[in-house]
Write an enzyme that holds these catalytic residues in place. Structure first.
Site, PDB file in Angstrom:
ATOM      1  N   SER A  89       0.872  -1.182   0.000  1.00 14.15           N
ATOM      2  CA  SER A  89       0.000   0.000   0.000  1.00 14.15           C
ATOM      3  C   SER A  89       0.907   1.229   0.000  1.00 14.15           C
ATOM      4  O   SER A  89       2.134   1.101  -0.038  1.00 14.15           O
ATOM      5  CB  SER A  89      -0.911  -0.014   1.211  1.00 14.15           C
ATOM      6  OG  SER A  89      -0.144  -0.209   2.358  1.00 14.15           O
ATOM      7  N   LYS A 122      -4.494   8.591  -8.909  1.00 18.75           N
ATOM      8  CA  LYS A 122      -4.814   7.458  -8.038  1.00 18.75           C
ATOM      9  C   LYS A 122      -6.281   7.100  -8.241  1.00 18.75           C
ATOM     10  O   LYS A 122      -7.167   7.897  -7.936  1.00 18.75           O
ATOM     11  CB  LYS A 122      -4.562   7.818  -6.579  1.00 18.75           C
ATOM     12  CG  LYS A 122      -4.714   6.648  -5.645  1.00 18.75           C
ATOM     13  CD  LYS A 122      -4.162   6.996  -4.274  1.00 18.75           C
ATOM     14  CE  LYS A 122      -4.038   5.773  -3.396  1.00 18.75           C
ATOM     15  NZ  LYS A 122      -5.303   5.110  -3.126  1.00 18.75           N
ATOM     16  N   GLU A 185      -5.757  -1.206 -11.637  1.00 17.84           N
ATOM     17  CA  GLU A 185      -6.978  -0.941 -10.888  1.00 17.84           C
ATOM     18  C   GLU A 185      -8.176  -1.267 -11.783  1.00 17.84           C
ATOM     19  O   GLU A 185      -8.196  -0.865 -12.952  1.00 17.84           O
ATOM     20  CB  GLU A 185      -6.979   0.554 -10.515  1.00 17.84           C
ATOM     21  CG  GLU A 185      -7.868   0.922  -9.388  1.00 17.84           C
ATOM     22  CD  GLU A 185      -7.262   0.685  -8.003  1.00 17.84           C
ATOM     23  OE1 GLU A 185      -6.144   0.126  -7.883  1.00 17.84           O
ATOM     24  OE2 GLU A 185      -7.933   1.062  -7.029  1.00 17.84           O
ATOM     25  N   LYS A 325      -2.815  12.794  -1.267  1.00 20.07           N
ATOM     26  CA  LYS A 325      -4.271  12.681  -1.165  1.00 20.07           C
ATOM     27  C   LYS A 325      -4.931  14.056  -1.118  1.00 20.07           C
ATOM     28  O   LYS A 325      -4.464  14.953  -0.427  1.00 20.07           O
ATOM     29  CB  LYS A 325      -4.647  11.908   0.111  1.00 20.07           C
ATOM     30  CG  LYS A 325      -4.232  10.454   0.069  1.00 20.07           C
ATOM     31  CD  LYS A 325      -5.131   9.588  -0.786  1.00 20.07           C
ATOM     32  CE  LYS A 325      -6.332   9.107  -0.019  1.00 20.07           C
ATOM     33  NZ  LYS A 325      -6.063   8.075   0.967  1.00 20.07           N
ATOM     34  N   CYS A 419     -44.507  29.562  -5.446  1.00 23.33           N
ATOM     35  CA  CYS A 419     -43.180  30.163  -5.432  1.00 23.33           C
ATOM     36  C   CYS A 419     -43.012  31.016  -4.165  1.00 23.33           C
ATOM     37  O   CYS A 419     -43.827  31.896  -3.901  1.00 23.33           O
ATOM     38  CB  CYS A 419     -42.976  31.035  -6.665  1.00 23.33           C
ATOM     39  SG  CYS A 419     -41.410  31.940  -6.624  1.00 23.33           S
TER      40      CYS A 419
HETATM   41  S1  IVH Z   1       0.980   2.345  -7.919  1.00 22.62           S
HETATM   42  C1  IVH Z   1       3.471   0.286  -4.191  1.00 22.62           C
HETATM   43  N1  IVH Z   1      -0.746   3.721  -9.250  1.00 22.62           N
HETATM   44  O1  IVH Z   1      -3.604   2.603  -4.639  1.00 22.62           O
HETATM   45  C2  IVH Z   1       2.110   0.471  -4.690  1.00 22.62           C
HETATM   46  N2  IVH Z   1      -1.520   2.516  -7.358  1.00 22.62           N
HETATM   47  O2  IVH Z   1      -2.116   2.455  -1.834  1.00 22.62           O
HETATM   48  C3  IVH Z   1       2.196   1.129  -6.020  1.00 22.62           C
HETATM   49  N3  IVH Z   1      -3.911   2.751  -6.961  1.00 22.62           N
HETATM   50  O3  IVH Z   1      -4.449  -0.378  -3.758  1.00 22.62           O
HETATM   51  C4  IVH Z   1       0.856   1.338  -6.523  1.00 22.62           C
HETATM   52  N4  IVH Z   1      -4.336   4.063  -8.653  1.00 22.62           N
HETATM   53  O4  IVH Z   1      -4.387  -0.304  -6.311  1.00 22.62           O
HETATM   54  C5  IVH Z   1      -0.554   2.904  -8.202  1.00 22.62           C
HETATM   55  N5  IVH Z   1      -2.149   4.985 -10.552  1.00 22.62           N
HETATM   56  C6  IVH Z   1      -1.970   4.173  -9.518  1.00 22.62           C
HETATM   57  C7  IVH Z   1      -3.017   3.783  -8.669  1.00 22.62           C
HETATM   58  C8  IVH Z   1      -2.746   2.953  -7.587  1.00 22.62           C
HETATM   59  C9  IVH Z   1      -4.847   3.431  -7.626  1.00 22.62           C
HETATM   60  C10 IVH Z   1      -4.159   1.970  -5.737  1.00 22.62           C
HETATM   61  C11 IVH Z   1      -3.540   0.621  -5.724  1.00 22.62           C
HETATM   62  C12 IVH Z   1      -3.356   0.305  -4.270  1.00 22.62           C
HETATM   63  C13 IVH Z   1      -3.335   1.648  -3.644  1.00 22.62           C
HETATM   64  C14 IVH Z   1      -1.971   1.917  -3.073  1.00 22.62           C
END
Ligand code: IVH
Length: 678
Positions: A89, A122, A185, A325, A419
């Site tokens: 993660s 993300k 994803e 985030k 109204c």
């Molecule tokens: S790279 C070492 N790229 O985010 C992990 N993860 O906290 C590298 N996620 O559950 C992950 N979009 O599935 C990466 N563009 C993206 C992502 C992504 C969503 C999710 C991933 C994981 C979480 C990581």
């Protein structure tokens, strides 16, 4: 927690019991059934309220309180499969300071090297790993707890966006040999989700909560035919090989993913330093609503994968990557009252007056309830605890009421039949959910549009604010925004509270905005979904009002930051006869927005290309000319300064190996075409 006076101990105890029940249910559904009945942000908000109550009355804390424990239970249903390498993660950062602190930490560990970054959106979906043996898909596994996931091979096979065989045309042929693991994803697009829910509404079925839940719930179906019936898409973000040296940078990795036949996010990009990363992340924070999938941040990785490996892992997260985030966009609070507002189009919109709550850094005291039907459907009552959502510059809305937290004193709200501003009857078109004031010249309508027209960000007319606009309207001096440009000083100076001087100043101020920047003018028109950023994007893309009004929905939707819904809303606005008359009136009064020079396209400026091999659809000279036209350079030999090696048929082996040595991005003809197009 909503800001409230201190509750009595008995009231706190009652509330605590209900909060614990609801949070407990959320956790159970989330961890055991992989279903989220609340967003993480809303659940956090409830937990926060609980811990505040517990702080007030510590004697009410029990060992089973969600504030007292962490961790959840794994899933038993599918056969489990151990990941070859854990699916890690990411640690989160929330602002510039934390992002830069991360950079400092890793720079200390890799002091001798220049660090560049690779960033991607993300995605808010379901992480999945796909295993290919000698180029053939053999297994699909969910993330699970990161070490052991569920075998969902049958299900992933039904996803069109997952190639059953890796594309043979990939430039790095090694990837077709042996073990290749692709991670990404699984997402459901927002428009597909909306369509599915529309259908369910028609069929009288319960609506799905959000795209992520639906994607996750769908992947957990035991019958693959059910999955095939739901539109899910796999967006890849990682490629793993036993030999880590097969792929030297994340930028290359994304290039290969694409060559192998996977969808990658177009927004993924290499950034040369942390400041560029930050501005990119901030840029997407604003624009993310235009994406067709949900996102709550950006993933930032060290671009060089050797460096990434050297940085290692702390706990469950790699040091070399981070999630930036965006602030949580949901919180829970209470509805103090429900009132209605008459808008620019006469639509009568109910809204909730809330106990003030902070969402994504701003205090929210009101949230739209859209229409009477929504209030009924969501069963929102005065006094309810509700989840409120605020996304970008979109008006905060009440997502749902938390019925299990009711005390019994909540009151049902009834929409008015007249109204509230002019007492005219409210009508509803058959195919519309909104009630509208039947009086076309209802003062509230004109008033709202005019307020918007003169507001900051729009025309921002000096000395003409909400109050002055109201006076002009009440005195019958104006009936629409164009009328402002007809005003004469004598008319204004006759009004109470205005002197000759102030009247003249107002006329001067109005005169001064006769040639407004196009973006401000567009924003001022009050077209639905056109906020100031969209107005800017449109102005830059079209240059003048005429080009914009002639644009088709498709052309509009091509503008970065403009989605289909927005494009349709713009086109509909320009087609409307009343709006056309208004524009003609502006033109007749000499109101002419300034043209914007559509910036010369020099997207490839600073980029050096080398072409090797024969291109199919494009003569070499033609390709070179196009690259140069966009500001790029073309060179005959590969060096550290080369940015792209374009590979055609029978490429020079030397050039290829040099490109790999320098970590240069290798693209094929179709990718070049795309670079030239996008
Ligand atoms: S790279 C070492 N790229 O985010 C992990 N993860 O906290 C590298 N996620 O559950 C992950 N979009 O599935 C990466 N563009 C993206 C992502 C992504 C969503 C999710 C991933 C994981 C979480 C990581």
């Amino acid at each position: 927690m909503p800001s409230n006076s201190k509750p009595t101990k008995a009231a706190a105890a009652q509330r605590i019991t209900k909060l614990k029940e609801l949070i407990g249910k959320y956790r159970y559904e989330y961890h055991v059934n992989n279903k989220s009945i609340l967003s993480e942000a809303a659940a956090d908000s409830l937990k926060h309220e609980l811990s505040q109550l517990e702080e007030l009355y510590p004697e009410l804390i029990t060992a089973d309180s969600p504030t007292q424990r962490v961790a959840g239970e794994p899933l038993p249903e599918f056969s489990s499969y151990e990941h070859k390498w854990p699916m890690l993660s990411l640690n989160d950062v929330f602002d510039e300071t934390e992002l830069k602190a991360w950079e400092d930490r890793i720079a200390k560990l890799i002091p001798d090297k220049d660090m560049s970054y690779f960033v991607d959106i993300k995605m808010d979906g379901l992480a999945c790993s796909l295993i290919y043996e000698n180029g053939e898909l053999v297994r699909g596994v969910t993330r699970g707890d990161g070490y052991v996931g569920e075998d969902v091979t049958h299900n992933v096979r039904t996803l069109e966006s997952i190639p059953l065989n890796l594309h043979k045309g990939v430039t790095n042929k090694e990837l077709l040999k042996g073990y290749t693991e692709i991670r990404g994803e699984i997402v459901m697009y927002k428009d597909d989700f909306a369509k599915l829910n529309q259908q369910r509404k028609k069929d009288g079925l319960e609506l799905f909560a959000n795209p992520r839940n639906l994607a996750a719930g769908t992947m957990r179906q035991l019958d693959p035919s059910l999955i095939a019936a739901r539109p899910l898409h796999f967006h890849a973000y990682d490629l793993l090989r036993e030999n880590r040296e097969d792929i030297s940078t994340n930028e290359l990795c994304y290039g290969y993913l694409k060559e192998l036949g996977f969808i990658i996010n177009q927004q993924a990009a290499r950034k040369k330093d942390i400041n560029s990363v930050l501005s990119y992340a901030l840029d997407w924070e604003e624009k993310r609503q235009s994406l067709n999938f949900n996102t709550d941040g950006m993933v930032i990785k060290v671009n060089n994968r050797g460096q990434f490996e050297r940085l290692g892992v702390v706990g469950k997260a790699p040091r070399g990557a981070i999630a930036y985030k965006y602030p949580a966009e949901q919180a829970t609070t209470k509805v103090r009252d429900i009132q209605v507002n008459v808008g620019r189009t006469g639509a009568v919109t109910p809204f909730a007056v809330l106990e003030p709550v902070t969402i994504a850094g701003t205090t929210v005291q009101m949230a739209t309830l859209h229409n009477g039907g929504e209030i009924k459907r969501k069963d929102i009552r005065i006094g309810d605890s509700v989840i409120v959502q605020k996304a970008g510059d979109i008006i905060p809305e009440v997502v749902e009421s938390l019925k299990s937290l009711r005390s019994g004193s909540e009151k049902v709200f009834k929409m008015p039949t007249k109204c509230p501003e002019c007492d005219s009857a409210l009508t509803k078109k058959e195919d519309e959910a909104v009630l509208r004031c039947s009086n076309l010249s209802c003062p509230a309508r004109t008033h709202r549009q005019l307020e918007h027209f003169v507001s900051r960000g729009a025309l921002d007319i000096d000395g003409v604010g909400e109050r002055v606009v109201k006076t002009f309207l009440d005195e019958g001096l104006i009936a629409d925004s164009a009328d402002l440009f007809k005003l004469r000083a004598e008319q204004i100076s006759q009004l109470e509270g205005f002197k000759d001087k102030s009247a003249e100043n107002i006329i001067k101020a109005i005169e001064a905005v006769k040639n407004p920047p196009l973006d401000r003018f567009l924003f001022a028109l009050g077209i639905r979904h056109v906020g100031i950023q969209t107005a800017r994007d449109l102005a830059n893309a079209f240059g003048d009002l005429d080009s914009l009004r002639e644009a088709t929905v498709d052309e509009l939707a091509e503008v970065e930051g403009v989605g289909e819904i927005v494009a349709e809303s713009i086109a509909a606005w320009f087609i409307d006869e009343e709006n056309q008359q208004l524009l003609a009136k502006f033109a007749g009064l000499g109101v002419a927005p300034q043209r914007v020079e559509v910036s010369r396209d020099d997207r490839l400026s600073g980029k050096t290309f080398v072409i090797t091999g024969t291109l199919e659809g494009l003569a070499r000279e033609e390709a070179e000319e196009k690259i140069r036209a966009l500001g790029g350079k073309v060179s005959s030999s590969v060096s550290a300064k080369t940015n792209y090696l374009v590979v055609g048929d029978n490429p020079g082996e030397n050039k290829l190996s040099q490109a790999k040595e320098h970590y240069i991005k290798i693209v094929d003809e179709s990718e070049l075409q795309e670079l030239l197009r996008s």
